[in-house]
Design a protein around this motif. Structure first.
Motif, PDB file in Angstrom:
ATOM      1  N   UNK A 114      17.754  28.589  -9.559  1.00  0.00           N
ATOM      2  CA  UNK A 114      16.968  28.380  -8.349  1.00  0.00           C
ATOM      3  C   UNK A 114      15.840  29.391  -8.280  1.00  0.00           C
ATOM      4  N   UNK A 115      14.783  29.008  -7.566  1.00  0.00           N
ATOM      5  CA  UNK A 115      13.658  29.905  -7.301  1.00  0.00           C
ATOM      6  C   UNK A 115      13.026  29.481  -5.989  1.00  0.00           C
ATOM      7  N   UNK A 116      12.646  30.459  -5.173  1.00  0.00           N
ATOM      8  CA  UNK A 116      12.112  30.129  -3.856  1.00  0.00           C
ATOM      9  C   UNK A 116      11.269  31.275  -3.326  1.00  0.00           C
ATOM     10  N   UNK A 117      10.272  30.974  -2.477  1.00  0.00           N
ATOM     11  CA  UNK A 117       9.630  32.052  -1.729  1.00  0.00           C
ATOM     12  C   UNK A 117      10.680  32.785  -0.898  1.00  0.00           C
ATOM     13  N   UNK A 118      10.542  34.080  -0.715  1.00  0.00           N
ATOM     14  CA  UNK A 118      11.580  34.850  -0.012  1.00  0.00           C
ATOM     15  C   UNK A 118      11.979  34.280   1.343  1.00  0.00           C
ATOM     16  N   UNK A 119      11.037  33.736   2.093  1.00  0.00           N
ATOM     17  CA  UNK A 119      11.352  33.287   3.451  1.00  0.00           C
ATOM     18  C   UNK A 119      12.282  32.082   3.484  1.00  0.00           C
ATOM     19  N   UNK A 131       9.579  23.578   0.628  1.00  0.00           N
ATOM     20  CA  UNK A 131       9.808  25.023   0.598  1.00  0.00           C
ATOM     21  C   UNK A 131       9.035  25.706  -0.525  1.00  0.00           C
ATOM     22  N   UNK A 132       8.484  24.922  -1.450  1.00  0.00           N
ATOM     23  CA  UNK A 132       7.865  25.525  -2.624  1.00  0.00           C
ATOM     24  C   UNK A 132       8.893  26.105  -3.561  1.00  0.00           C
ATOM     25  N   UNK A 133      10.082  25.511  -3.554  1.00  0.00           N
ATOM     26  CA  UNK A 133      11.205  26.052  -4.315  1.00  0.00           C
ATOM     27  C   UNK A 133      11.465  25.207  -5.549  1.00  0.00           C
ATOM     28  N   UNK A 134      12.416  25.639  -6.352  1.00  0.00           N
ATOM     29  CA  UNK A 134      12.878  24.905  -7.516  1.00  0.00           C
ATOM     30  C   UNK A 134      14.392  24.981  -7.601  1.00  0.00           C
ATOM     31  N   UNK A 135      15.020  23.877  -8.004  1.00  0.00           N
ATOM     32  CA  UNK A 135      16.481  23.835  -8.105  1.00  0.00           C
ATOM     33  C   UNK A 135      16.866  22.980  -9.302  1.00  0.00           C
ATOM     34  N   UNK A 136      17.681  23.525 -10.179  1.00  0.00           N
ATOM     35  CA  UNK A 136      18.101  22.825 -11.386  1.00  0.00           C
ATOM     36  C   UNK A 136      19.599  23.027 -11.554  1.00  0.00           C
ATOM     37  N   UNK A 151       0.817  -1.222   0.000  1.00  0.00           N
ATOM     38  CA  UNK A 151       0.000   0.000   0.000  1.00  0.00           C
ATOM     39  C   UNK A 151       0.848   1.268   0.000  1.00  0.00           C
ATOM     40  N   UNK A 152       0.218   2.337  -0.438  1.00  0.00           N
ATOM     41  CA  UNK A 152       0.860   3.644  -0.422  1.00  0.00           C
ATOM     42  C   UNK A 152       1.186   4.046   1.014  1.00  0.00           C
ATOM     43  N   UNK A 153       2.254   4.809   1.165  1.00  0.00           N
ATOM     44  CA  UNK A 153       2.707   5.221   2.491  1.00  0.00           C
ATOM     45  C   UNK A 153       2.376   6.685   2.746  1.00  0.00           C
ATOM     46  N   UNK A 154       2.282   7.029   4.017  1.00  0.00           N
ATOM     47  CA  UNK A 154       1.934   8.401   4.390  1.00  0.00           C
ATOM     48  C   UNK A 154       2.954   9.405   3.864  1.00  0.00           C
ATOM     49  N   UNK A 155       4.248   9.033   3.889  1.00  0.00           N
ATOM     50  CA  UNK A 155       5.249   9.985   3.429  1.00  0.00           C
ATOM     51  C   UNK A 155       5.141  10.226   1.910  1.00  0.00           C
ATOM     52  N   UNK A 156       4.630   9.230   1.165  1.00  0.00           N
ATOM     53  CA  UNK A 156       4.440   9.415  -0.268  1.00  0.00           C
ATOM     54  C   UNK A 156       3.319  10.419  -0.541  1.00  0.00           C
ATOM     55  N   UNK A 157       2.230  10.322   0.221  1.00  0.00           N
ATOM     56  CA  UNK A 157       1.144  11.288   0.077  1.00  0.00           C
ATOM     57  C   UNK A 157       1.604  12.679   0.489  1.00  0.00           C
ATOM     58  N   UNK A 158       2.327  12.770   1.585  1.00  0.00           N
ATOM     59  CA  UNK A 158       2.833  14.064   2.034  1.00  0.00           C
ATOM     60  C   UNK A 158       3.753  14.689   0.989  1.00  0.00           C
ATOM     61  N   UNK A 159       4.562  13.850   0.342  1.00  0.00           N
ATOM     62  CA  UNK A 159       5.471  14.331  -0.693  1.00  0.00           C
ATOM     63  C   UNK A 159       4.677  14.905  -1.874  1.00  0.00           C
ATOM     64  N   UNK A 160       3.615  14.194  -2.264  1.00  0.00           N
ATOM     65  CA  UNK A 160       2.776  14.668  -3.354  1.00  0.00           C
ATOM     66  C   UNK A 160       2.098  15.985  -2.984  1.00  0.00           C
ATOM     67  N   UNK A 161       1.556  16.053  -1.793  1.00  0.00           N
ATOM     68  CA  UNK A 161       0.849  17.269  -1.381  1.00  0.00           C
ATOM     69  C   UNK A 161       1.808  18.460  -1.269  1.00  0.00           C
ATOM     70  N   UNK A 162       3.042  18.214  -0.848  1.00  0.00           N
ATOM     71  CA  UNK A 162       4.027  19.297  -0.802  1.00  0.00           C
ATOM     72  C   UNK A 162       4.359  19.793  -2.206  1.00  0.00           C
TER      73      UNK A 162
END
Length: 598
Positions: free
Chosen positions: A265-270, A248-253, A43-54
């Protein structure tokens, strides 16, 4: 790859994977099916759902920061009857429970719902007559449009005046908004702080290392090392890195090449300080495990063994082979899959660790940041993270000088049924600092930059009906004198030689008769509009900064080029055309199924 397609009453998922030559398609399908239909036992794991929601939360934040994209999405939602549809969907994602997702997965991903198939490519010789009975003998040219007036822009007399003074003042304001300085090790910093704006912080970083001697025969090693560093750090696994960036809602390439590594990179200021610290950890303290090494090396070998036989790619490879002048293994030699495979094969994990230790460092690099941040807070952090990390290897780059070589028209074999690809480079000596650089840029625009109004487009699209997509581009060297104009297009099968002859004829007319005052005015107007549009976008301003700073330039150089565009005369443009294009070296490539195989 998984994709869900939705309809009014039903939908379906597509899961697909490319099969490497020599591997069993049936076995790959079996493994994929087992992974998808075994969710009851695994079965799917809680951390997998949390990862998707993040990840979804990060996408929501990025969408809300992009007014243009947000307007498109909201208009699509409104067309479906509810302008809040996308916002409601984000809320639904956030409220999902593990039980909800598990139930849906077991209901939809099972053998009763499954359809499977394979897409098998056939040799081009087996497809010369398709199911509709169309054969090569029946291929004709495109019919030219009868309404040529519909394809023309307004005449030059209707072109509005451009306010050059206001644009130059805009450029001055952009440069004044930048703070340029160096860290103690020489890393060049460019800050465009916009405190209180609420804008996300975006960054571009390029660090450079090595020279032609120290990087000789190390292209494959450099690319392997640069790909491995993102696979984890000494304290974080790859998945932990991904999870932290998503939370963080960020991006890194990170993109490696032979003598550089580029970071976006891109990120919310905080979260800026956290993301910068993470970037330093990835670059400076990679895990470099044997398991990751084996996976990445195998993936790169498989990719290099896959040769794209589409006409555009075939034409480009044939051109690069024709103009190659550097010996095998040289830093500036063009990529060759067979050579890279030979370099990659004997490499070990110790080679990667040694390369990272000997070449990586930030002392020969540039880092630019733009967005909502406090520069006085960021400056000491940048010094702490990057100001004392130096590459032990010497760094130099050779100038690319124009060198005469024989003209050629090549005809290469490509997997194409109805069309071929035409590719031409006109090589000539020039440098971006030359007094006629602006004249050359304007001449190229008149020749072929515009998809409808250019000289080539008018002749090939409207008059001859041979193509709808002929375009040009130009490179005027910043280092050295190796410059060119590129002409590229598809063409109907059997029309390649005619197509190439017509291109040469059109360029000959440009050289002999030059351009008109009307064409010059329209070209100037188009260039100014494009340049002004570019400098209205924070992301484009930021993207210019690392290379601009590396070359010793600032945005004030844009003002000089603006003035050059504004003051260049018709006689000067036509003189530049005769000077550079009359003696240019032509390398032409036709790529289609009638061409010669390698």
């Amino acid at each position: 790859m998984g994709l869900q397609l939705s309809f009014r009453h039903a939908g379906y998922y597509i899961f697909s994977a490319p099969i490497v030559s020599g591997h069993s398609a049936d076995e790959s399908l079996k493994q994929m099916t087992q992974a998808l239909e075994n969710l009851a036992e695994n079965p799917l794991q809680a951390d997998e759902l949390e990862r998707f929601q993040a990840t979804v939360a990060a996408q929501q934040w990025q969408l809300l920061q992009n007014p243009g994209l947000l307007a498109d999405v909201l208009s699509e939602s409104a067309a479906l009857g509810n302008w809040q549809l996308i916002l409601d969907r984000f809320e639904h994602f956030a409220d999902l429970t593990l039980a909800d997702v598990q139930q849906q997965a077991e209901t939809l991903l099972n053998a009763n719902q499954r359809f499977t198939g394979q897409l098998l490519a056939t040799p081009i010789s087996d497809r010369l007559t398709d199911a509709s009975g169309v054969s090569s003998a029946q291929i004709t040219t495109l019919k030219p449009t009868d309404d040529k007036s519909a394809l023309m822009n307004s005449p030059a007399t209707a072109v509005p005046e451009f306010d050059l003074l206001a644009f130059n003042q805009q450029v001055e304001m952009i440069e004044a908004s930048l703070e340029r300085y160096e860290l103690s090790n020489g890393l060049q910093i460019i800050l465009r702080a916009q405190p209180g704006s609420g804008k996300p912080v975006q960054g571009r970083m390029t660090f450079r290392f090595g020279d032609a001697d120290t990087l000789n025969h190390k292209r494959a090693l450099a690319e392997l090392t640069g790909t491995l560093i993102i696979r984890g750090t000494e304290t974080k696994s790859f998945q932990e890195l991904v999870d932290q960036v998503n939370r963080m809602g960020a991006g890194l390439f990170i993109q490696p090449s032979t003598g550089t590594v580029s970071v976006r990179l891109e990120t919310p200021p905080k979260h800026l300080e956290t993301l910068l610290t993470l970037v330093q950890e990835v670059l400076k303290q990679p895990a470099l495990t044997q398991e990751d090494f084996d996976v990445v090396k195998r993936q790169q070998q498989q990719a290099l063994r896959q040769t794209n036989q589409q006409p555009a790619q075939v034409a480009n490879r044939a051109y690069l082979r024709q103009v190659e002048r550097h010996p095998e293994g040289h830093l500036l030699r063009h990529r060759d899959h067979n050579e890279l495979l030979a370099e990659l094969e004997p490499l070990t994990l110790d080679d990667v660790k040694t390369f990272h230790r000997q070449f990586y460092g930030t002392n020969h690099g540039q880092l630019a940041l733009s967005g909502d941040f406090d520069p006085e807070t960021i400056k000491p952090l940048l010094q702490q993270l990057f100001g004392q990390w130096n590459s032990p290897a010497p760094f130099t780059r050779e100038e690319q000088l124009h060198e005469p070589f024989p003209e050629a028209r090549l005809h290469a074999h490509a997997n194409a049924l109805l069309t071929g690809h035409y590719l031409t480079y006109l090589h000539f000596p020039a440098n971006n600092a030359d007094e006629d650089a602006a004249a050359l840029l304007l001449a190229e625009r008149v020749l072929g930059r515009h998809p409808i109004q250019s000289r080539l487009s008018k002749r090939f699209r409207q008059d001859k009906g041979l193509t709808y997509g002929i375009r040009t581009s130009i490179k005027i060297a910043n280092l050295g004198t190796d410059s060119w104009i590129n002409i590229e297009s598809s063409y109907p099968m059997t029309q390649g030689e005619k197509f190439a002859d017509l291109v040469k004829d059109e360029v000959s007319k440009l050289i002999e008769f030059g351009i008109t005052e009307e064409e010059l005015l329209q070209a100037k107007q188009a260039i100014f509009q494009e340049r002004q549009l570019a400098l209205g976008q924070d992301q484009i301003i930021l993207a210019h900064l690392p290379n601009q700073t590396y070359r010793g330039h600032t945005y004030l150089d844009w003002i000089k080029r603006n003035n050059d565009f504004a003051t260049v005369t018709l006689d000067q443009v036509n003189a530049a055309i005769r000077k550079h294009l009359a003696s240019a070296i032509w390398i032409e490539v036709l790529a289609d199924r009638a061409g010669s195989k390698d």
